[in-house]
Design a protein around this motif. Structure first.
Motif, PDB file in Angstrom:
ATOM      1  N   UNK A 103     -21.338 -30.919  27.524  1.00  0.00           N
ATOM      2  CA  UNK A 103     -22.610 -31.344  28.121  1.00  0.00           C
ATOM      3  C   UNK A 103     -23.463 -32.041  27.052  1.00  0.00           C
ATOM      4  N   UNK A 104     -24.158 -33.094  27.490  1.00  0.00           N
ATOM      5  CA  UNK A 104     -24.977 -33.856  26.538  1.00  0.00           C
ATOM      6  C   UNK A 104     -26.184 -33.034  26.104  1.00  0.00           C
ATOM      7  N   UNK A 105     -26.678 -32.186  27.030  1.00  0.00           N
ATOM      8  CA  UNK A 105     -27.907 -31.444  26.756  1.00  0.00           C
ATOM      9  C   UNK A 105     -27.658 -29.948  26.820  1.00  0.00           C
ATOM     10  N   UNK A 106     -28.310 -29.208  25.948  1.00  0.00           N
ATOM     11  CA  UNK A 106     -28.256 -27.742  25.974  1.00  0.00           C
ATOM     12  C   UNK A 106     -29.659 -27.222  26.215  1.00  0.00           C
ATOM     13  N   UNK A 107     -29.795 -26.001  26.729  1.00  0.00           N
ATOM     14  CA  UNK A 107     -31.145 -25.451  26.937  1.00  0.00           C
ATOM     15  C   UNK A 107     -31.962 -25.536  25.646  1.00  0.00           C
ATOM     16  N   UNK A 108     -33.235 -25.937  25.813  1.00  0.00           N
ATOM     17  CA  UNK A 108     -34.109 -26.025  24.629  1.00  0.00           C
ATOM     18  C   UNK A 108     -34.123 -27.399  23.987  1.00  0.00           C
ATOM     19  N   UNK A 109     -33.208 -28.303  24.427  1.00  0.00           N
ATOM     20  CA  UNK A 109     -33.224 -29.664  23.867  1.00  0.00           C
ATOM     21  C   UNK A 109     -34.474 -30.409  24.327  1.00  0.00           C
ATOM     22  N   UNK A 110     -34.915 -31.333  23.465  1.00  0.00           N
ATOM     23  CA  UNK A 110     -36.106 -32.108  23.790  1.00  0.00           C
ATOM     24  C   UNK A 110     -35.695 -33.409  24.493  1.00  0.00           C
ATOM     25  N   UNK A 111     -36.491 -33.789  25.499  1.00  0.00           N
ATOM     26  CA  UNK A 111     -36.220 -35.003  26.272  1.00  0.00           C
ATOM     27  C   UNK A 111     -37.514 -35.809  26.358  1.00  0.00           C
ATOM     28  N   UNK A 112     -37.433 -37.138  26.056  1.00  0.00           N
ATOM     29  CA  UNK A 112     -38.642 -37.974  26.134  1.00  0.00           C
ATOM     30  C   UNK A 112     -38.902 -38.378  27.580  1.00  0.00           C
ATOM     31  N   UNK A 150     -32.912 -33.396  39.934  1.00  0.00           N
ATOM     32  CA  UNK A 150     -32.930 -33.900  38.550  1.00  0.00           C
ATOM     33  C   UNK A 150     -32.368 -32.856  37.596  1.00  0.00           C
ATOM     34  N   UNK A 151     -32.776 -31.586  37.802  1.00  0.00           N
ATOM     35  CA  UNK A 151     -32.293 -30.519  36.918  1.00  0.00           C
ATOM     36  C   UNK A 151     -30.770 -30.433  36.993  1.00  0.00           C
ATOM     37  N   UNK A 152     -30.241 -30.542  38.207  1.00  0.00           N
ATOM     38  CA  UNK A 152     -28.792 -30.456  38.381  1.00  0.00           C
ATOM     39  C   UNK A 152     -28.101 -31.619  37.660  1.00  0.00           C
ATOM     40  N   UNK A 153     -28.659 -32.820  37.839  1.00  0.00           N
ATOM     41  CA  UNK A 153     -28.062 -34.000  37.182  1.00  0.00           C
ATOM     42  C   UNK A 153     -28.087 -33.826  35.668  1.00  0.00           C
ATOM     43  N   UNK A 154     -29.229 -33.382  35.141  1.00  0.00           N
ATOM     44  CA  UNK A 154     -29.363 -33.229  33.689  1.00  0.00           C
ATOM     45  C   UNK A 154     -28.376 -32.214  33.139  1.00  0.00           C
ATOM     46  N   UNK A 155     -28.177 -31.117  33.906  1.00  0.00           N
ATOM     47  CA  UNK A 155     -27.329 -30.044  33.387  1.00  0.00           C
ATOM     48  C   UNK A 155     -25.844 -30.320  33.588  1.00  0.00           C
ATOM     49  N   UNK A 156     -25.487 -30.974  34.693  1.00  0.00           N
ATOM     50  CA  UNK A 156     -24.067 -31.042  35.037  1.00  0.00           C
ATOM     51  C   UNK A 156     -23.447 -32.432  34.978  1.00  0.00           C
ATOM     52  N   UNK A 210     -41.093 -33.947  34.856  1.00  0.00           N
ATOM     53  CA  UNK A 210     -41.624 -32.820  34.083  1.00  0.00           C
ATOM     54  C   UNK A 210     -41.058 -31.496  34.615  1.00  0.00           C
ATOM     55  N   UNK A 211     -41.159 -31.313  35.954  1.00  0.00           N
ATOM     56  CA  UNK A 211     -40.680 -30.046  36.531  1.00  0.00           C
ATOM     57  C   UNK A 211     -39.149 -29.982  36.521  1.00  0.00           C
ATOM     58  N   UNK A 212     -38.490 -31.135  36.646  1.00  0.00           N
ATOM     59  CA  UNK A 212     -37.024 -31.147  36.542  1.00  0.00           C
ATOM     60  C   UNK A 212     -36.581 -30.648  35.186  1.00  0.00           C
ATOM     61  N   UNK A 213     -37.269 -31.080  34.132  1.00  0.00           N
ATOM     62  CA  UNK A 213     -36.935 -30.614  32.771  1.00  0.00           C
ATOM     63  C   UNK A 213     -37.177 -29.111  32.647  1.00  0.00           C
ATOM     64  N   UNK A 214     -38.341 -28.639  33.169  1.00  0.00           N
ATOM     65  CA  UNK A 214     -38.629 -27.209  33.063  1.00  0.00           C
ATOM     66  C   UNK A 214     -37.539 -26.396  33.785  1.00  0.00           C
ATOM     67  N   UNK A 215     -37.116 -26.877  34.970  1.00  0.00           N
ATOM     68  CA  UNK A 215     -36.072 -26.165  35.720  1.00  0.00           C
ATOM     69  C   UNK A 215     -34.745 -26.165  34.958  1.00  0.00           C
ATOM     70  N   UNK A 260     -37.912 -36.585  14.755  1.00  0.00           N
ATOM     71  CA  UNK A 260     -38.034 -35.235  14.186  1.00  0.00           C
ATOM     72  C   UNK A 260     -37.812 -34.165  15.252  1.00  0.00           C
ATOM     73  N   UNK A 261     -38.078 -34.511  16.529  1.00  0.00           N
ATOM     74  CA  UNK A 261     -37.816 -33.549  17.600  1.00  0.00           C
ATOM     75  C   UNK A 261     -36.354 -33.592  18.044  1.00  0.00           C
ATOM     76  N   UNK A 262     -35.574 -34.500  17.474  1.00  0.00           N
ATOM     77  CA  UNK A 262     -34.169 -34.588  17.845  1.00  0.00           C
ATOM     78  C   UNK A 262     -33.952 -35.079  19.266  1.00  0.00           C
ATOM     79  N   UNK A 263     -34.837 -35.952  19.748  1.00  0.00           N
ATOM     80  CA  UNK A 263     -34.699 -36.463  21.117  1.00  0.00           C
ATOM     81  C   UNK A 263     -33.566 -37.493  21.165  1.00  0.00           C
ATOM     82  N   UNK A 264     -32.648 -37.334  22.146  1.00  0.00           N
ATOM     83  CA  UNK A 264     -31.565 -38.320  22.285  1.00  0.00           C
ATOM     84  C   UNK A 264     -31.600 -38.980  23.663  1.00  0.00           C
ATOM     85  N   UNK A 265     -32.385 -38.381  24.593  1.00  0.00           N
ATOM     86  CA  UNK A 265     -32.406 -38.893  25.961  1.00  0.00           C
ATOM     87  C   UNK A 265     -33.842 -39.189  26.372  1.00  0.00           C
ATOM     88  N   UNK A 266     -34.037 -40.323  27.059  1.00  0.00           N
ATOM     89  CA  UNK A 266     -35.354 -40.647  27.590  1.00  0.00           C
ATOM     90  C   UNK A 266     -35.238 -40.813  29.097  1.00  0.00           C
TER      91      UNK A 266
END
Length: 1571
Positions: A381-390, A367-373, A405-410, A438-444
């Protein structure tokens, strides 16, 4: 004596002590100390043992089922969930006993039950048969149908007795004066053996003493209206068919006893003040200051020493453990890949999937790989480190959640777990959207199954939820993810202060905030929990909680991975199906730890029967996550009692306390982990409400038993600080907010710096102001104290705190008290919401519960009244509103429970739709301003001197002088209207005077001067020949609006008769309209009735005979077919002072008053109107008014003949079938001047609002209008005239055209706004536009005028009532001293003018009244002028504008009729002001009217909506009247649209409405009697 009305022949003789008790009861009843109902109830209890089985009911059931027997101990197994009588989690035996004892202390005080129309009872059950009287009376003890009650037995055993007693007997309250007189001399009640005498006694005891006015319960002042007009012939008739049920009330109004008996009961509940009166202080009666509750000198105060900061054991970070959470995940994922991490169950309790540590690691990496790459947005990239995800995962899918949860942390993203939105309108869903935005979430992230279940837009995409930002949805099931390359590894940094995840929290107000938890806090929390709970590798934990937040997340997702534990996750859906599932899993997996809420323990208690094979010996810790709930102790105790025999050790139960901000605050440790023995505290509820700890010893009634929640967490420091203001440390015996300093707490509210500082960076200080530490503390939102052995005790949450006066109450405590009133039969457990709303600057407690569908109205009402009594007794606080809603309608929180803030929001918006409401404002609202004491009035002379000293002129104004305006010859020539008509017929015979239009807009009849003259002659001839009338006889003209009426009027003048115009009866409504016609004919002493053929037939018809005695009509002449005859000579009155006509009208207070108009006054009236409106023969005016009385009659019948202008007559009744008729006529005939009434204006505004463009297409053009005058006898309705002007501006209506007039009984035309653009305007002599001022409504109540700026609070706009007519003088006089008042002072408007009426015409010939109203003189100053009193309050104000003569313009402002004002709390209220507030309260309120009854304010509202919504209005109406007028509403009556009677001028007939209400003729949807 003992066998009063009961067959006791077969019974054994009664023991002496029972006989003695019965005698005492009889005495209590005879002296009025107990109600009939209470008497029967207590008597039934005494006799229950000695009466043989009544109709097969077992004697043990005959006693009242509410009296608690020996209480069941928790150890006894309960039968099943449905029959269990109390909710264990909210139960303590002590508390239930306390509630029952408190209720027993209350004498059965009768409360009037609300009346509800049957159709509104959508929710009531079919089985509950109601007696024939459909509107249920006020039994608060259930009806006669319950078996086992002596009354029902008595009635059933005597079949001759009518089974349903008349409600008068049954429902009315005992009037003490009646009962004291009915006991025989000597005080010993006589024996009454037979049933019939029992009933006779019953009737005697329940007699209502309505002949004397009931006591004033609201003020303690007896106010008399200074302006008392004796009743003239009143139109209120006794309703037919009531016979002996009709009682006379205090002021002679016939009433049906049911309503008045309820009001009497309401008064009985209010007679005794609940609490000692507050300290009084001096108040200038100009200002209404709200009472500030003074602290009670005897209230408990903290006496202990200042507490010290409590430090927990040091946090020992083991060297062997992993350095971070992700390091632990990687370690276990690579070294122990087969070790089970998480087992998920389905609703059948079967394991659907077991996630191993290897799988968790590999899937999270994927999941972490998919989210990052793999997620890109235009090559970035759609997401940068520190972005919030629902994270949107259902409660049944912990596996995917954990991977996400752990995929996001990774991937160094910040997960924001939220609930799955099921519908687009979920409770609180909008707030969650605000958080995401307010958290700027764009991805769920979500699962395939969950995504399919979400609401979809038409495009097939997931719908955008209300208030949510646009989201991209990523499904994270395996097939949608990309496998990373072999050597890929994320560079996740999971230490330090960067945010790890955001947990949402909903505040008391319903707003959702995100609590950020940093990586270092996360790690410290896991280490602290590991140390405190003694978690070791490979242990098994059963988790029933929500794994997305709070303890469920901390233990079941985070700490478990840290320690390679195996978590069995039990979904909420499984718990609902099988509440024992968690215990079975503990047993089958030999779990060492379990994580539950007290609710889960309670549920399993109910379901555990027959489960022999469970064993809980493997458990070393049973963590109770909501141990901070004060009521969890009973669940813990009961659970231990039952399961100790199944291997559960007492020390295993470990309550803990946590909060979203501080995470885990404290947890109880088992003794093997070094924990001290558990403690309990029994605290005084009264002490708690003052924030003081008092161990209760004497009064075992109102106590709270709490258990400790263990010790402070390792590595944390704890202190207790004051809730409000500076965070001073509390004393040791004081309740405060618990604060924690630790590295393991949350760090901030995301994006909210201000409140973050208050909550997360509090520095507690000592009493001297010295900070206790240089480290900031976090406020937990938990209220509590530090007890012995340094154990933490929690007594409530800040979110549930309600501050009433100076005392604090906890919502959970109030819920528990309500649940102790054995509610199983009536309401659902766990479906009760308690919150506070602010009304009149103080918190008011509201309790909302879901009612069972099979509970009857009476049972529910009874339960409600008992709840009120219990809360009042135990918490010493009144409940403001108690509402029951249908099952399953309260907004739900995600995992069961009620969404409190959403419930509160619905309550305040009026969208809760309750099926039962009980409001108790009288007992709760103790901060009303003191009733105004009437000061001795300043004498009239001092008043004048005072005005002179202050430089204020006396308030006096006059219209233009008649002498300067007109040739006196013409005035003399035009002295008699009959002469004028003959002169016009002679000089301009073919000049058209009248055009009558029908609904289609076609002319149905016209009259030129000669035609009118000839028709009048024919009528005169018929009167003299057929009617054989003499000059001076009175003739009633009963005609529809039209030329016939005008011809008949002049026919009467031609033969010297006195005409009386009467509105014809309505054919569809003869019952109510014909008696008024008959009364006017009788009161006016008419010798003859003139009418049309159709109406003549109607007056003599069978239907008419049912309403009045048709044999007593005088001669009725039909003028449709009278022969063409001339009169020999036309009558000429000997003097201008001879009576010309009688003007009869029903006032808004329901009084019929006829006034006498002489020929001189008639011609003077026409002359004034002609001069003011510049009426000439060349003019055309359009009139849409009723022609029967007042100015409407004068404009319709008199002015055209006098001035010669042409009148286009539009009968207002025709507008009902064609609303645009009047405006089309104005446009078609290009009328420069038009007259209408408020009801016509309202019809046009409501009916033509959307049709202006269609009217423009039809060619309607109103630009010809110079003046559109509203004829009224009331305060100008600014909002209506403004909306009319705005609406028809599109049709060319000039902005300044609409103005108002003012007249009354003594003078029908005092003010008319002149035509502004006529000949006078060309000479520059037109008057100024009408002015508007803003006055303070509060000052108005004190009979003062205080001018304020527009838009200031309590401001009320008043528009000038038009310009004073030529020849009219006006002065403002004091209502009591009759002295003249100064400029801008409120007083009665007095008028002097040649066209004043000469007096009242009544059957009674009240000379004194005549003198007072028509020939009043000032008591000081100009004492010579004769004035007429109008009966209206108003004031004169000199403006900056100049009038035609160059003088400063005096504006007259009418405030309202004196007769209509309500005297309440020593102040004078105008009904229209209260009604305006009420109409604004809710969009469904179409109309409103208020009146008083025995000093109670009754508000009648018309509901324009569904009947189910009716009860929403009760609280809103009560709130708005309290807030804006400082009045407590006594009764709220909700009726259908059109019930409030309105007269032809558009004025509300409030007294008719009052009579209808008291005679129970309104057919209300709902009547609420506010306690």
């Amino acid at each position: 004596m003992a066998d009063r009305g009961c067959p006791l022949e077969a019974a054994a003789p009664l023991p002496a002590e029972v006989l003695e008790s019965l005698a005492e009861l009889e005495l209590e009843l005879s002296e009025g100390d107990i109600t009939q109902k209470g008497y029967e109830k207590k008597r039934a209890k005494l006799l229950a043992r000695y009466i043989p089985l009544i109709q097969g009911v077992d004697p043990c059931l005959q006693t009242e089922n509410r009296i608690p027997g020996p209480l069941l101990t928790a150890a006894k197994p309960q039968k099943s969930r449905a029959t269990n009588s109390r909710d264990e989690r909210f139960r303590s035996d002590v508390h239930t006993e306390a509630v029952q004892a408190a209720l027993a202390k209350y004498k059965e005080r009768k409360m009037p039950m609300p009346s509800k129309r049957r159709s509104a009872l959508v929710h009531s059950s079919v089985e509950t048969y109601t007696p024939p009287d459909t509107s249920s009376a006020s039994e608060d003890e259930g009806s006669l149908r319950r078996p086992g009650r002596l009354t029902s037995a008595l009635l059933q055993s005597h079949s001759g007795i009518e089974p349903w007693l008349d409600r008068v007997i049954q429902g009315s309250s005992t009037s003490s004066s009646a009962s004291s007189t009915s006991s025989p001399p000597g005080g010993r009640p006589a024996a009454a053996p037979s049933a019939s005498t029992a009933l006779a006694g019953l009737t005697a005891h329940t007699h209502i003493d309505l002949h004397s006015a009931p006591p004033d319960v609201t003020t303690g002042l007896v106010g008399h209206s200074p302006y008392e007009r004796p009743q003239m012939a009143s139109v209120r008739g006794i309703p037919r068919g009531h016979g002996r049920n009709v009682l006379e009330t205090a002021d002679g109004v016939p009433v049906n006893s049911r309503v008045s008996s309820k009001i009497q009961q309401l008064l009985n509940t209010l007679k005794r003040p609940k609490r000692p009166p507050l300290k009084e202080f001096f108040v200038d009666d100009f200002e209404e200051l709200l009472e500030v509750q003074q602290p009670d000198p005897n209230q408990p105060k903290p006496e202990g020493d200042q507490m010290a900061v409590l430090k927990g054991e040091p946090l020992s970070v083991g060297t062997s453990g992993p350095l971070s959470l992700l390091a632990a995940l990687q370690l276990w994922g690579t070294t122990q890949p087969k070790a089970p991490c998480l087992t998920a169950l389905d609703t059948a309790g079967k394991a659907t999937c077991t996630l191993t540590y290897g799988k968790l690691w590999s899937r999270s990496l994927k999941l972490a790989y998919t989210l990052l790459n793999k997620l890109t947005n235009k090559s970035e990239p759609l997401l940068n480190p520190g972005d919030r995800v629902a994270l949107v995962f259902p409660n049944s899918d912990p596996v995917m959640f954990m991977v996400a949860f752990y995929g996001c942390l990774l991937a160094e993203l910040v997960p924001v777990p939220i609930e799955v939105p099921l519908t687009r309108k979920d409770a609180g869903s909008q707030q969650v959207g605000f958080l995401l935005g307010s958290c700027g979430v764009t991805l769920a992230l979500t699962t395939d199954a969950c995504q399919k279940g979400l609401p979809k837009a038409p495009t097939g995409e997931v719908a955008t939820f209300k208030g949510w930002p646009p989201l991209a949805w990523l499904v994270i099931d395996g097939k949608h993810l990309t496998k990373p390359p072999k050597d890929w590894y994320p560079l996740a940094q999971d230490t330090g202060s960067r945010t790890a995840y955001i947990e949402y929290k909903t505040s008391k107000e319903g707003s959702t905030v995100g609590v950020t938890v940093s990586h270092s806090s996360l790690l410290a929390q896991c280490q602290a929990l590991t140390q405190a709970c003694g978690y070791t590798e490979a242990e098994t934990l059963t988790n029933v909680l929500d794994f997305k937040r709070d303890a469920g997340l901390w233990h079941g997702v985070l700490t478990s991975v840290m320690n390679r534990m195996h978590v069995i996750s039990i979904p909420y859906a499984l718990m609902k199906v099988n509440p024992l599932s968690w215990i079975q899993k503990v047993c089958s997996y030999k779990a060492q730890a379990a994580l539950v809420k007290s609710r889960d323990m309670h549920w399993s208690l109910l379901a555990q029967r027959g489960q022999r094979d469970v064993c809980l010996s493997s458990l070393r810790m049973l963590i109770v996550a909501d141990g901070a709930n004060p009521w969890s102790i009973s669940s813990c105790d009961a659970f231990l009692n039952v399961f100790q025999s199944r291997g559960l050790r007492p020390e295993v139960i470990c309550p803990c306390a946590s909060s979203p901000e501080a995470l885990t605050v404290a947890i109880r440790r088992p003794p093997d982990l070094g924990g001290p023995p558990p403690r309990k505290a029994v605290l005084s509820m009264n002490g708690l409400s003052y924030g003081v700890i008092r161990v209760d010893t004497e009064e075992r009634l109102s106590v709270l038993t709490v258990q400790d929640v263990g010790q402070v967490m390792p590595g944390a420091s704890v202190c207790v600080v004051k809730v409000d203001g500076v965070p001073y440390l509390c004393k040791t015996d004081e309740i405060g907010e618990i604060c924690v300093n630790s590295i393991a707490t949350g760090t901030a509210y995301y994006g909210l710096l201000g409140i973050t500082k208050n909550i997360f960076e509090t520095i507690p200080v000592t009493a001297d102001g010295v900070p206790v530490s240089d480290q900031p503390f976090t406020r937990t939102g938990l209220l509590g104290f530090i007890g012995p052995d340094n154990l933490v005790f929690v007594v409530g949450k800040l979110d549930g705190l309600m501050v009433v006066g100076v005392r604090r109450h906890n919502a959970d405590d109030v819920v528990a008290t309500a649940l102790a009133v054995e509610p199983m039969k009536f309401v659902y457990r766990g479906r009760i919401a308690v919150f506070s709303v602010t009304v009149l600057h103080d918190d008011r407690i509201v309790l909302v519960a879901e009612q069972r569908p099979d509970a009857s109205e009476e049972d529910s009402f009874q339960w409600m009244s008992r709840v009120l009594q219990a809360i009042d007794s135990i918490h010493q606080v009144g409940v403001y509103c108690l509402a029951l809603v249908p099952a399953n309608t309260l907004p739900k929180a995600p995992l069961g429970g009620i969404h409190i803030s959403e419930t509160k929001q619905r309550f305040l918006e009026g969208t809760l739709h309750p099926c039962n409401v009980l409001m108790c404002p009288h007992t709760c609202v103790t901060n009303l301003p003191k009733p105004r004491q009437k000061q001795p009035e300043v004498g009239p002379a001092s008043m004048i001197v005072g005005n002179l000293v202050a430089g204020k002129r006396i308030a006096q104004a006059s219209g233009r002088e008649l002498a300067h305006l007109e040739d006196s010859d013409q005035a003399r020539k035009f002295l008699f209207l009959a002469d004028v008509l003959q002169w016009r017929a002679h000089t301009t015979p073919d000049h058209p005077l009248f055009l009558l239009l029908n609904a289609k807009g076609t002319v149905t009849s016209t009259a030129t001067c000669i035609q009118l003259h000839k028709r009048a002659e024919r009528v005169a001839a018929a009167l003299m020949e057929k009617g054989r009338l003499d000059a001076g006889d009175h003739v009633a003209l009963v005609y529809p609006p039209g030329v016939d009426l005008i011809a008949a009027f002049y026919g009467c003048l031609y033969c010297g008769c006195v005409p009386v115009t009467v509105r014809p009866p309505h054919p569809q409504n003869l019952g109510t309209t014909l008696p008024t016609v008959k009364m006017i004919v009788e009161v006016s002493k008419s010798a003859c009735v003139l009418s049309t053929q159709a109406i003549t037939r109607l007056l003599k018809s069978k239907e008419a005979a049912a309403a009045v005695d048709v044999r007593t009509w005088p001669t009725i002449l039909d003028t449709d077919d009278i022969p063409k005859k001339k009169v020999a000579s036309i009558f000429r009155p000997p003097s201008p002072d001879v009576l010309a006509y009688l003007d009869f009208s029903v006032s808004t207070t329901g009084i019929l008053a006829g006034v006498k108009m002489s020929h001189a006054a008639t011609s003077a009236l026409c002359r004034s109107i002609k001069l003011q409106c510049e009426l000439y023969p060349s003019r055309q005016i359009a009139i849409c008014l009723d022609p029967y009385c007042g100015l409407g009659f004068a404009l319709w019948c008199l002015c055209s003949v006098y001035s010669g202008h042409q009148s286009v007559l539009v009968p207002p009744l025709e507008l009902e079938s064609n609303v645009s008729l009047w405006l089309s006529a104005v446009s078609q005939y290009k009328a420069r001047v038009t007259f209408c009434s408020y009801s016509v204006m309202e019809m046009c505004t409501k009916g033509l609002g959307a049709q202006t463009s269609a009217l423009r297409m039809k060619g309607v053009n109103l630009s010809c209008v110079r003046t559109c005058m509203v004829v009224a006898e009331e305060r100008p309705r600014i909002s209506l005239t403004q909306s009319f002007s705005k609406l028809f501006k599109d049709l060319g209506l000039p902005a300044r055209a609409v103005s108002t007039t003012f007249g009354c009984r003594v003078n029908v035309a005092i003010c008319l706004q002149p035509n502004r653009l006529g000949k006078l305007a060309e000479q520059g002599t037109t008057g100024p536009d009408p002015t508007t001022v803003y006055v303070d409504m509060r000052a108005l109540r004190h009979d003062r005028v205080r001018l304020v700026e527009r838009g200031s609070p309590h401001s009320l706009p008043l528009m000038e009532s038009g310009k004073i007519l030529p020849g009219v003088k006006v002065i403002i006089a004091h209502t009591e001293t009759k002295g003249p008042l100064g400029d801008s002072h409120l007083g009665e408007i007095w008028v002097s003018s040649p066209h004043n009426a000469t007096g009242y015409y009544t059957v009674y010939g009240e000379e004194a009244l005549h003198a007072d109203h028509f020939s009043a003189r000032l008591s000081f100053g100009d004492t010579q002028t004769i004035w007429a009193r109008t009966g209206y309050l108003g004031f004169l104000r000199r403006t900056e504008l100049t009038d035609a003569s160059g003088e400063r313009h005096d504006a007259l402002y009418v405030v309202g009729s004196l007769d209509e004002t309500l005297e309440l709390r020593g102040m004078r209220y105008h009904p229209i002001d209260i009604e305006t507030s009420v109409i604004r309260a809710h969009r469904s309120i179409a109309e409103c009217a208020v009146f008083t009854w025995t000093n109670l304010l009754v508000v009648v509202v018309e509901l324009d909506g569904l009947e189910q919504d009716a009860l929403d209005l009760v609280a809103l109406v009560t709130n708005v009247v309290l807030e804006e007028h400082y009045l407590v509403v006594g009764v709220v009556v909700i009726v259908d649209p059109g019930v409030i009677p309105i007269n032809s001028r558009g004025e509300k007939q409030r007294m008719h409405l009052r009579d209808g209400f008291l005679a129970d003729q309104l057919d209300p949807i709902y009547v609420a009697y506010n306690m």
